[in-house]
Design a protein around this motif. Sequence first.
Motif, PDB file in Angstrom:
ATOM      1  N   ARG A 153     -25.073  10.682 -24.082  1.00 14.19           N
ATOM      2  CA  ARG A 153     -23.815   9.965 -23.968  1.00 14.19           C
ATOM      3  C   ARG A 153     -24.063   8.507 -24.281  1.00 14.19           C
ATOM      4  N   ARG A 154     -23.183   7.914 -25.074  1.00 13.52           N
ATOM      5  CA  ARG A 154     -23.347   6.537 -25.500  1.00 13.52           C
ATOM      6  C   ARG A 154     -22.037   5.803 -25.266  1.00 13.52           C
ATOM      7  N   ASP A 155     -22.100   4.748 -24.457  1.00 16.00           N
ATOM      8  CA  ASP A 155     -20.916   3.949 -24.156  1.00 16.00           C
ATOM      9  C   ASP A 155     -21.249   2.484 -24.383  1.00 16.00           C
ATOM     10  N   SER A 156     -20.347   1.764 -25.037  1.00 20.39           N
ATOM     11  CA  SER A 156     -20.553   0.329 -25.206  1.00 20.39           C
ATOM     12  C   SER A 156     -20.060  -0.389 -23.963  1.00 20.39           C
ATOM     13  N   TYR A 157     -20.509  -1.638 -23.801  1.00 18.91           N
ATOM     14  CA  TYR A 157     -20.078  -2.437 -22.654  1.00 18.91           C
ATOM     15  C   TYR A 157     -18.560  -2.622 -22.680  1.00 18.91           C
ATOM     16  N   ALA A 158     -17.982  -2.773 -23.886  1.00 18.21           N
ATOM     17  CA  ALA A 158     -16.535  -2.959 -23.998  1.00 18.21           C
ATOM     18  C   ALA A 158     -15.795  -1.717 -23.509  1.00 18.21           C
ATOM     19  N   GLN A 159     -16.308  -0.519 -23.860  1.00 16.52           N
ATOM     20  CA  GLN A 159     -15.671   0.720 -23.402  1.00 16.52           C
ATOM     21  C   GLN A 159     -15.770   0.850 -21.886  1.00 16.52           C
ATOM     22  N   LEU A 160     -16.934   0.512 -21.331  1.00 17.24           N
ATOM     23  CA  LEU A 160     -17.116   0.627 -19.886  1.00 17.24           C
ATOM     24  C   LEU A 160     -16.232  -0.361 -19.123  1.00 17.24           C
TER      25      LEU A 160
END
Length: 150
Positions: free
Chosen positions: A84-91
Amino acid sequence: MKTFTPKPADLTHDWYVIDATDVVLGRLASQAAVLLRGKNKPSFAPHADSGNFVIIINADKIAFTGNKMGKELYAHSGRPGGLRRDSYAQLMAAGKPERIIMSAIKGMLPKNKLSKVQLDRLRIYKGAEHPHAGQNPQVFEIEQISQQAK
């Protein structure tokens, strides 16, 4: 001169509360890691668990420098294709700033069995309220705030 080794009776676990409003992520993580390890105490020993409890409030108001919003956090479930890969902006948009702060602090703790015990003493909350008022936490002030916040 003899080497001081703290006994279990000498170890105390104090409570600290940190307000993350307009504080840069790296500064917050390094100060929280020092408190979690207990390096602010004169009785610090790297092999003994002399760490403190740390409460971080207003996690959703943390400041980022540079291009941190494009940086990504990875997590793997252990199953095939479970990366799973999430960017800081998405989080931040999903309302999960706790995961960003937890990852930053975890990276600053030693990689051993003691770090899990120390990381379990970390409490992160999005808002200004926390349920640990009964422990009478001391306010830990981080003076340097983000330049973009001024």
